[in-house]
Motif scaffolding. Structure first.
Motif, mmCIF file in Angstrom:
data_model
loop_
_atom_site.group_PDB
_atom_site.id
_atom_site.type_symbol
_atom_site.label_atom_id
_atom_site.label_comp_id
_atom_site.label_asym_id
_atom_site.label_seq_id
_atom_site.Cartn_x
_atom_site.Cartn_y
_atom_site.Cartn_z
ATOM 1 N N GLN A 1 32.132 38.559 26.787
ATOM 2 C CA GLN A 1 33.332 38.954 26.058
ATOM 3 C C GLN A 1 32.968 39.523 24.682
ATOM 4 O OE1 GLN A 1 36.408 35.992 28.439
ATOM 5 N NE2 GLN A 1 36.134 35.653 26.272
ATOM 6 N N ARG A 2 33.961 39.874 23.926
ATOM 7 C CA ARG A 2 33.793 40.649 22.698
ATOM 8 C C ARG A 2 33.186 39.842 21.547
ATOM 9 N NH1 ARG A 2 39.275 41.412 19.432
ATOM 10 N NH2 ARG A 2 37.662 41.824 17.938
ATOM 11 N N ALA A 3 32.887 40.537 20.444
ATOM 12 C CA ALA A 3 32.322 39.901 19.261
ATOM 13 C C ALA A 3 33.215 38.756 18.789
ATOM 14 C CB ALA A 3 32.155 40.926 18.140
ATOM 15 N N GLY A 4 32.598 37.653 18.429
ATOM 16 C CA GLY A 4 33.335 36.467 18.014
ATOM 17 C C GLY A 4 33.628 35.521 19.159
ATOM 18 N N GLN A 5 33.335 35.957 20.390
ATOM 19 C CA GLN A 5 33.565 35.119 21.573
ATOM 20 C C GLN A 5 32.242 34.860 22.301
ATOM 21 O OE1 GLN A 5 36.603 37.133 23.841
ATOM 22 N NE2 GLN A 5 38.052 37.119 22.146
ATOM 23 N N GLU A 6 31.160 34.800 21.530
ATOM 24 C CA GLU A 6 29.845 34.570 22.108
ATOM 25 C C GLU A 6 29.837 33.284 22.935
ATOM 26 O OE1 GLU A 6 30.362 35.403 18.938
ATOM 27 O OE2 GLU A 6 29.499 37.420 18.901
ATOM 28 N N SER A 7 29.157 33.362 24.058
ATOM 29 C CA SER A 7 29.009 32.285 25.048
ATOM 30 C C SER A 7 30.162 32.233 26.043
ATOM 31 C CB SER A 7 28.813 30.897 24.409
ATOM 32 O OG SER A 7 30.031 30.358 23.925
ATOM 33 N N TYR A 8 31.161 33.089 25.894
ATOM 34 C CA TYR A 8 32.272 33.166 26.845
ATOM 35 C C TYR A 8 32.166 34.461 27.658
ATOM 36 C CZ TYR A 8 34.500 29.334 24.302
ATOM 37 O OH TYR A 8 34.784 28.122 23.720
ATOM 38 N N PHE A 9 32.521 34.354 28.950
ATOM 39 C CA PHE A 9 32.385 35.487 29.855
ATOM 40 C C PHE A 9 33.683 35.748 30.609
ATOM 41 C CE2 PHE A 9 28.113 34.125 29.125
ATOM 42 C CZ PHE A 9 27.321 35.270 29.230
ATOM 43 N N MET A 10 33.845 37.007 31.003
ATOM 44 C CA MET A 10 34.841 37.367 32.010
ATOM 45 C C MET A 10 34.138 37.360 33.364
ATOM 46 S SD MET A 10 35.658 40.105 34.202
ATOM 47 C CE MET A 10 35.350 41.721 33.502
ATOM 48 N N MET A 11 34.804 36.819 34.366
ATOM 49 C CA MET A 11 34.279 36.831 35.731
ATOM 50 C C MET A 11 35.225 37.617 36.623
ATOM 51 S SD MET A 11 33.522 33.662 38.354
ATOM 52 C CE MET A 11 31.967 33.177 37.590
ATOM 53 N N ARG A 12 34.652 38.539 37.400
ATOM 54 C CA ARG A 12 35.464 39.380 38.296
ATOM 55 C C ARG A 12 35.150 39.046 39.747
ATOM 56 N NH1 ARG A 12 34.502 45.275 36.980
ATOM 57 N NH2 ARG A 12 35.852 44.811 35.214
ATOM 58 N N ILE A 13 36.203 38.887 40.535
ATOM 59 C CA ILE A 13 36.102 38.583 41.963
ATOM 60 C C ILE A 13 36.738 39.746 42.715
ATOM 61 C CG2 ILE A 13 36.729 36.943 43.782
ATOM 62 C CD1 ILE A 13 37.278 34.994 41.235
ATOM 63 N N GLY A 14 35.969 40.425 43.559
ATOM 64 C CA GLY A 14 36.461 41.647 44.197
ATOM 65 C C GLY A 14 36.480 41.574 45.711
ATOM 66 N N PRO A 15 37.575 41.174 46.333
ATOM 67 C CA PRO A 15 37.657 41.188 47.797
ATOM 68 C C PRO A 15 37.880 42.608 48.304
ATOM 69 C CG PRO A 15 39.763 40.497 46.885
ATOM 70 C CD PRO A 15 38.816 40.670 45.720
ATOM 71 N N PRO A 16 37.217 43.037 49.371
ATOM 72 C CA PRO A 16 37.381 44.415 49.845
ATOM 73 C C PRO A 16 38.829 44.720 50.208
ATOM 74 C CG PRO A 16 36.284 43.057 51.498
ATOM 75 C CD PRO A 16 36.333 42.254 50.232
ATOM 76 N N GLY A 17 39.323 45.854 49.683
ATOM 77 C CA GLY A 17 40.695 46.253 49.948
ATOM 78 C C GLY A 17 41.729 45.337 49.336
ATOM 79 N N GLY A 18 41.295 44.407 48.480
ATOM 80 C CA GLY A 18 42.234 43.486 47.840
ATOM 81 C C GLY A 18 42.762 42.389 48.739
ATOM 82 N N VAL A 19 42.125 42.158 49.890
ATOM 83 C CA VAL A 19 42.631 41.179 50.864
ATOM 84 C C VAL A 19 42.049 39.800 50.573
ATOM 85 C CG1 VAL A 19 42.789 40.551 53.293
ATOM 86 C CG2 VAL A 19 42.866 42.967 52.619
ATOM 87 N N LEU A 20 42.923 38.848 50.237
ATOM 88 C CA LEU A 20 42.544 37.455 50.059
ATOM 89 C C LEU A 20 43.068 36.667 51.256
ATOM 90 C CD1 LEU A 20 43.354 37.061 46.260
ATOM 91 C CD2 LEU A 20 41.079 37.053 47.307
ATOM 92 N N GLU A 21 42.162 36.179 52.046
ATOM 93 C CA GLU A 21 42.534 35.457 53.259
ATOM 94 C C GLU A 21 43.172 34.116 52.906
ATOM 95 O OE1 GLU A 21 38.882 35.230 55.377
ATOM 96 O OE2 GLU A 21 38.781 37.395 55.751
ATOM 97 N N PRO A 22 43.877 33.486 53.857
ATOM 98 C CA PRO A 22 44.524 32.204 53.563
ATOM 99 C C PRO A 22 43.558 31.220 52.913
ATOM 100 C CG PRO A 22 45.224 32.996 55.711
ATOM 101 C CD PRO A 22 44.178 33.950 55.233
ATOM 102 N N GLY A 23 44.006 30.623 51.827
ATOM 103 C CA GLY A 23 43.205 29.664 51.092
ATOM 104 C C GLY A 23 42.416 30.252 49.939
#
Length: 592
Positions: free
Chosen positions: A52-74
């Motif tokens: 993340q940006r300056a001043g937020q050291e040690s913090y991260f954004m995490m991205r989860i990318g399912p193909p076609g945006g499909v999230l199966e049940p659960g």
């Protein structure tokens, strides 16, 4: 000479990064050498982690990318659980609280305030339900986007869900394609409406029909070199290739390898395939693909089957965004919910997961307009689903100003952004809904707010495009926005014309209100869309229709965010930051 990033990648990249992430997580944030932060943060992106940006050291954004945006049940519920446990920061956002997830314009989900020490456990929880962050960022195959209701859509010519999944399974963690010159964005469209938005992707597969050996075959036409980033947008160009669904995988691999071998590795600004297509031209791209990267004879392009090209097409009455109640193949229904600026609080996330499981199959799908879709709803359950309290906030029938709003991450977390975006766009939409009437016949109106020129909010393809800048007002530096008009995709796609620069953020709602009033008075008829109206005028004429004005709108944030560690902290200057912090959130002082 290769860039610094290329040298870092030569030393270590791809699946080997996982061991290093786990090592640093075990040892703690402080184990990353200070002089190696840039190198490691660049590598971490391959596993979906952005610092993340300056001043937020040690913090991260995490991205989860399912193909076609499909999230199966659960899977959606598991992401909500992870957000609940791990995605909470030291300060609440005044609009969204603490603990939420963001749906992106590439059918992915982003979590913020992630601590490195928690990442291995998050990976395990994701993998337990078949999810991964692999290549959600970095110089490789990004999340494959496409029709958000692929495989269930009554307007579908070819099953884009199958191809998106096959491409995902073939090229994710594929060492031959894991280190490209830059990001590689792929789109698969199987329907009439063009909702894969192939125009703005590096590689686009679009439904087509071709007669081969006397038989009509349905497959894909191929286009290459689209993209919006920086100040040089391109529409993808036709390379005169038709591929069957089975051939499409090899064609995709061939074009990825072509980019790997011939893309610019010295100048990262010039390292997207759109610039290679500029240099070579579509004919040479096709010739090189044929001669060096595929072992079968390429077919010439077939007949394009995207008859209506209606997704994000700028039509006055167009609502082709999958929001609302729609019949699926087989008789069930899907219900598209509007998620204003893509942000879902944890409590609402649980309620949405409950609703999906009780009234549908539990599957949740993500769209390129930052919305979500609940699928497989029996007709008898539709009314009960619509009566769920959470749908009052995430409506299947939202006001056009809310339905058409998109915003990127902004300065809340992003080091590239110049202005705050999410909270501001929410307030823009509410103020416009309360104070502005759309002209007669206009039922669809898109306003996209991007914090910088990187174009994550896809501003160039909106009716009103907003791009972060700075200006001075009453002698003080304030956040401002450039205003562009008339962008959109469709049969005749066009990028927005940037007609007014550096409008103070608190004068933008008034500018939009005046613009719509002037449009209503000047357009030829109620049948003329805003985009058609813009196309008939030059930039000087359009600029006169945009009249910035202070109104009752109260802007959430205008002082210089580049000097703050978090825009909504009570003490927000950089010196007041609690970061870096340990896994339990306690600050790490310089004496430690």
């Amino acid at each position: 000479m290769a860039s610094d990033v290329e040298q870092w990648k030569d030393e270590l990249y791809g699946t080997d990064i996982r061991d290093q992430i786990e090592f640093f997580a075990e040892e703690g944030w402080e184990s990353i050498p200070d002089d190696e932060h840039d190198a490691w943060f660049e590598r971490f992106k391959w596993y979906g982690l952005y610092h993340q940006r300056a001043g937020q050291e040690s913090y991260f954004m995490m991205r989860i990318g399912p193909p076609g945006g499909v999230l199966e049940p659960g899977q959606f519920r598991r992401i909500v659980e992870i957000a609940d446990e791990f995605s909470r920061g030291p300060v609440e956002n005044p609009e969204f609280g603490n603990g939420w997830l963001d749906v992106t314009t590439r059918q992915a989900i982003q979590l913020h305030w992630i601590r490195l020490e928690d990442v291995p456990e998050i990976f395990e929880q994701l993998e337990d339900v078949g999810l991964s962050t692999v290549q959600a960022c970095g110089d490789s195959w990004r999340n494959i986007v496409g029709c958000p209701v692929a495989g269930k859509d009554k307007h579908e010519h070819v099953d884009a869900d199958w191809l998106a999944t096959e491409l995902h399974d073939t090229f994710k963690e594929n060492e031959a394609h894991s280190n490209l010159p830059r990001k590689w964005k792929v789109s698969v469209t199987g329907c009439d409406e063009g909702c894969g938005q192939g125009d703005i992707n590096d590689l686009a597969f679009e439904p087509a029909e071709k007669e081969i050996d006397g038989e009509s075959v349905t497959g894909y036409n191929v286009r290459v070199g689209g993209g919006l980033s920086r100040n040089e947008p391109r529409f993808a160009r036709n390379i005169d290739v038709f591929a069957t669904p089975e051939q499409a995988v090899e064609v995709a691999g061939g074009l990825s390898a072509l980019f790997r071998d011939h893309g610019d590795r010295e100048d990262r600004y010039n390292a997207r395939i759109k610039f290679l297509v500029d240099e070579w031209g579509p004919d040479k791209v096709r010739e090189t693909l044929q001669e060096e990267y595929v072992d079968f004879e390429l077919e010439t392009a077939g007949e394009d089957l995207r008859e209506s090209y209606s997704y994000n097409a700028g039509e006055a009455d167009g609502k082709h965004d999958h929001v609302g109640v729609h019949e699926q193949v087989g008789g069930d229904y899907y219900v598209g919910l509007n998620v204003l600026v893509g942000r879902i609080g944890v409590d609402d996330g649980y309620a949405i997961a409950d609703a999906a499981e009780e009234h549908g199959s539990g599957e949740v799908r993500l769209t390129q307009r930052q919305n979500i879709i609940l699928t497989d709803v029996d007709e008898a359950n539709v009314d009960d689903l619509r009566a769920e309290p959470v749908l009052e906030e995430y409506s299947p029938n939202p006001h056009p100003f809310q339905r058409g709003s998109i915003a990127c991450t902004g300065t809340e977390f992003c080091s590239l952004s110049i202005v705050e975006t999410k909270n501001r766009q929410v307030r823009f939409a509410r103020w416009l809904k309360a104070n502005v009437e759309l002209p007669e016949g206009v039922e669809d109106f898109h306003i996209h707010l991007s914090g910088c020129t990187a174009s994550c909010a896809q501003p160039q393809i909106a009716d009103v495009s907003l791009r972060g800048m700075k200006t001075r007002k009453n002698g003080e530096p304030v956040e401002a926005l450039d205003i562009g008009l008339g962008g959109g995709l469709g049969e005749e796609p066009q990028f927005a014309s940037w007609v007014t620069e550096r409008v103070p953020a608190d004068e933008v709602p008034g500018a939009i209100a005046n613009l719509l009033e002037n449009f209503a008075e000047a357009r030829e008829s109620e049948a003329q869309s805003f985009r058609e109206f813009v196309a008939d005028r030059d930039d000087e004429e359009l600029a006169e229709l945009v009249e910035p004005e202070e109104t009752s709108y109260d802007d959430p944030y205008m002082h210089n965010t580049k000097r703050t560690w978090y825009p909504y902290a009570e003490d927000d200057d950089l010196d007041s930051s609690p970061a870096p912090a340990r896994a339990d959130g306690t600050p790490i002082t310089s004496d430690d």
